[in-house]
Design a protein around this motif. Structure first.
Motif, PDB file in Angstrom:
ATOM      1  N   GLU A 162     -23.061  22.508 -22.726  1.00  0.00           N
ATOM      2  CA  GLU A 162     -23.226  23.668 -23.731  1.00  0.00           C
ATOM      3  C   GLU A 162     -23.077  22.801 -25.231  1.00  0.00           C
ATOM      4  N   ALA A 163     -22.240  21.918 -25.304  1.00  0.00           N
ATOM      5  CA  ALA A 163     -22.242  21.212 -26.449  1.00  0.00           C
ATOM      6  C   ALA A 163     -23.431  20.608 -26.703  1.00  0.00           C
ATOM      7  N   VAL A 204     -20.996  13.703 -27.050  1.00  0.00           N
ATOM      8  CA  VAL A 204     -20.247  14.262 -26.288  1.00  0.00           C
ATOM      9  C   VAL A 204     -19.066  13.395 -25.770  1.00  0.00           C
ATOM     10  N   ALA A 205     -17.868  13.511 -25.938  1.00  0.00           N
ATOM     11  CA  ALA A 205     -16.807  12.600 -25.365  1.00  0.00           C
ATOM     12  C   ALA A 205     -16.001  13.364 -24.420  1.00  0.00           C
ATOM     13  N   GLY A 206     -15.292  12.771 -23.307  1.00  0.00           N
ATOM     14  CA  GLY A 206     -14.276  13.424 -22.482  1.00  0.00           C
ATOM     15  C   GLY A 206     -13.081  12.542 -22.662  1.00  0.00           C
ATOM     16  N   GLY A 246      -9.982  12.090 -20.769  1.00  0.00           N
ATOM     17  CA  GLY A 246      -9.411  12.528 -19.294  1.00  0.00           C
ATOM     18  C   GLY A 246      -9.697  10.959 -18.442  1.00  0.00           C
ATOM     19  N   GLY A 247      -9.542  11.062 -17.135  1.00  0.00           N
ATOM     20  CA  GLY A 247      -9.754  10.191 -16.237  1.00  0.00           C
ATOM     21  C   GLY A 247     -11.164   9.852 -15.624  1.00  0.00           C
ATOM     22  N   ASP A 248     -11.245   9.322 -14.677  1.00  0.00           N
ATOM     23  CA  ASP A 248     -12.572   8.998 -14.286  1.00  0.00           C
ATOM     24  C   ASP A 248     -13.204  10.076 -13.752  1.00  0.00           C
ATOM     25  N   GLY A 249     -12.526  11.108 -13.097  1.00  0.00           N
ATOM     26  CA  GLY A 249     -13.024  12.395 -12.678  1.00  0.00           C
ATOM     27  C   GLY A 249     -13.684  13.138 -13.890  1.00  0.00           C
ATOM     28  N   THR A 250     -12.776  13.189 -15.287  1.00  0.00           N
ATOM     29  CA  THR A 250     -13.605  13.815 -16.296  1.00  0.00           C
ATOM     30  C   THR A 250     -15.038  13.166 -16.787  1.00  0.00           C
ATOM     31  N   GLN A 251     -14.857  11.844 -16.756  1.00  0.00           N
ATOM     32  CA  GLN A 251     -16.045  11.176 -17.350  1.00  0.00           C
ATOM     33  C   GLN A 251     -17.230  11.357 -16.256  1.00  0.00           C
ATOM     34  N   HIS A 252     -16.957  11.544 -15.004  1.00  0.00           N
ATOM     35  CA  HIS A 252     -17.900  12.072 -14.009  1.00  0.00           C
ATOM     36  C   HIS A 252     -18.674  13.389 -14.663  1.00  0.00           C
ATOM     37  N   GLU A 253     -17.807  14.204 -14.811  1.00  0.00           N
ATOM     38  CA  GLU A 253     -18.282  15.725 -15.148  1.00  0.00           C
ATOM     39  C   GLU A 253     -18.902  15.430 -16.456  1.00  0.00           C
ATOM     40  N   ILE A 254     -18.507  14.791 -17.535  1.00  0.00           N
ATOM     41  CA  ILE A 254     -19.046  14.501 -18.837  1.00  0.00           C
ATOM     42  C   ILE A 254     -20.553  13.999 -18.592  1.00  0.00           C
ATOM     43  N   ALA A 255     -20.577  13.096 -17.756  1.00  0.00           N
ATOM     44  CA  ALA A 255     -22.116  12.578 -17.465  1.00  0.00           C
ATOM     45  C   ALA A 255     -22.908  13.689 -17.006  1.00  0.00           C
ATOM     46  N   ASN A 256     -22.485  14.436 -15.959  1.00  0.00           N
ATOM     47  CA  ASN A 256     -23.306  15.432 -15.307  1.00  0.00           C
ATOM     48  C   ASN A 256     -23.626  16.351 -16.339  1.00  0.00           C
ATOM     49  N   GLY A 257     -22.856  16.668 -17.311  1.00  0.00           N
ATOM     50  CA  GLY A 257     -23.054  17.936 -18.359  1.00  0.00           C
ATOM     51  C   GLY A 257     -24.288  17.221 -19.371  1.00  0.00           C
ATOM     52  N   ILE A 258     -24.273  15.979 -19.723  1.00  0.00           N
ATOM     53  CA  ILE A 258     -25.170  15.671 -20.853  1.00  0.00           C
ATOM     54  C   ILE A 258     -26.490  14.969 -20.328  1.00  0.00           C
ATOM     55  N   LEU A 259     -26.695  14.641 -19.023  1.00  0.00           N
ATOM     56  CA  LEU A 259     -27.932  14.150 -18.503  1.00  0.00           C
ATOM     57  C   LEU A 259     -28.862  15.088 -18.624  1.00  0.00           C
ATOM     58  N   THR A 308     -30.103  15.713 -21.415  1.00  0.00           N
ATOM     59  CA  THR A 308     -30.066  16.064 -22.890  1.00  0.00           C
ATOM     60  C   THR A 308     -30.229  14.767 -23.711  1.00  0.00           C
ATOM     61  N   SER A 309     -30.220  14.917 -25.098  1.00  0.00           N
ATOM     62  CA  SER A 309     -30.482  13.872 -26.124  1.00  0.00           C
ATOM     63  C   SER A 309     -29.111  13.363 -26.489  1.00  0.00           C
ATOM     64  N   ALA A 310     -27.981  13.903 -25.997  1.00  0.00           N
ATOM     65  CA  ALA A 310     -26.655  13.514 -26.252  1.00  0.00           C
ATOM     66  C   ALA A 310     -26.408  12.119 -25.841  1.00  0.00           C
ATOM     67  N   VAL A 311     -25.386  11.267 -26.396  1.00  0.00           N
ATOM     68  CA  VAL A 311     -24.921  10.162 -25.979  1.00  0.00           C
ATOM     69  C   VAL A 311     -23.680  10.503 -25.479  1.00  0.00           C
ATOM     70  N   MET A 312     -23.248   9.749 -24.558  1.00  0.00           N
ATOM     71  CA  MET A 312     -21.586   9.967 -23.995  1.00  0.00           C
ATOM     72  C   MET A 312     -20.622   9.126 -24.618  1.00  0.00           C
TER      73      MET A 312
END
Length: 301
Positions: A56-57, A65-67, A69-82, A84-88
């Motif tokens: 959404e962001a 867009v930054a997360g 949290g731990g590795d599980g959170t980074q996994h979710e952030i990656a799936n959210g921005i793939l 799009t034009s956003a950088v993680m």
């Protein structure tokens, strides 16, 4: 060349992560020094929220867009921005923070938030497609939920909890072995083993790489190895790689590919980036350089 500071930054916070620190105080204190940055936050309540909030962001115009949290959170952030034009961005808030260790991003919160504000360079990381989702670090097969490192052990032992659990599993002679039928880049293999690992990013939060110097998260390749308590050579090879020992077993008992299909008899649990997601059979493919991640500028390091 350094990336200019981002103007619209969104941070997804996982309050259930492994660290006990004043998250909002630190974030607010750092961003207060950069008045030109439009920053927002959201807080997760359950698994899946981080992916939805990150998407959404990104779709709403955030350019980073930054997360937290731990590795599980980074996994979710990656799936959210793939897609799009956003950088993680990566804010370390977990017990291990293996992804942050892999990319050499700051290991504590304040300098990690500073990096979001001041910019660095973009590293394009491979992701691995599994069905309609992606993982960024590792997939493993054959570990039941009760065998995972517990939250209580993480709280008690910190990053050492992972090593303790791995040792217990490796030395458990009662572990069951299963038949694995595997196809890597069109070539068939058959294994009888307890567990199989498919690795994109190999670094753990302890600073130990599960594949030694073999893996890079942006080389367009996956690394595959098996563990069997009935074949001690597979265990010694894994230990040699973790210790960066250049032994024959360490080099021979690991495979590289771009696509792999795994089937087992009987079906086995599949974990991606630490989350139980499905059971075999599965097929995964590497997608080279699909994830742009902000990392420190090597020219400034």
């Amino acid at each position: 060349m350094s990336k200019l500071p981002y103007k619209r930054i969104h941070i997804v916070i996982n309050p259930a992560s492994g660290k006990d620190e004043p998250i909002l105080n630190v974030i607010n204190d750092v961003f207060h020094q950069y008045e030109d940055i439009d920053w927002t936050i959201s807080i997760t309540r359950k698994f899946g929220d981080a992916t939805e909030q990150a998407r959404e962001a990104a779709q709403g115009g955030a350019d980073l867009v930054a997360g937290y949290g731990g590795d599980g959170t980074q996994h979710e952030i990656a799936n959210g921005i793939l897609g799009t034009s956003a950088v993680m961005g990566v804010l370390p808030g977990g017990t291990g923070n293996g992804f942050a260790t892999e990319l050499q991003t700051p290991k504590t919160l304040r300098p990690a938030v500073e990096l979001l504000c001041t910019g660095g360079q973009i590293r394009h990381i491979d992701v691995v497609k599994l069905g309609e989702e992606y993982f960024i670090q590792r997939l493993y097969v054959g570990i039941e939920p009760e065998e995972q490192t517990s939250r209580a052990d993480k709280d008690k032992y910190g990053t050492f909890a992972y090593a303790i659990n791995a040792y217990k599993q490796a030395t458990d002679k009662k572990q069951k072995e299963f038949d694995y039928h595997v196809v890597m880049d069109g070539q068939e293999y058959n294994f009888t083993c307890a567990k199989m690992y498919v690795v994109n990013a190999a670094m753990s939060g302890t600073g130990i790489s599960v594949t030694g110097k073999v893996s890079k998260p942006d080389d367009g390749l996956l690394e595959v190895f098996v563990l069997s308590t009935k074949n001690m050579e597979t265990l010694s090879a894994a230990a040699d790689r973790a210790l960066n020992l250049n032994t024959k077993a360490a080099n021979e008992l690991i495979w590289q590919c771009k696509e792999i299909t795994i089937d087992t008899d009987p079906d086995q649990p599949v974990w991606t980036d630490g989350e139980h997601t499905r059971r075999t059979p599965i097929t995964v493919q590497v997608v080279p350089g699909a994830l742009p991640v902000l990392v420190p500028d090597v020219e400034k390091a």
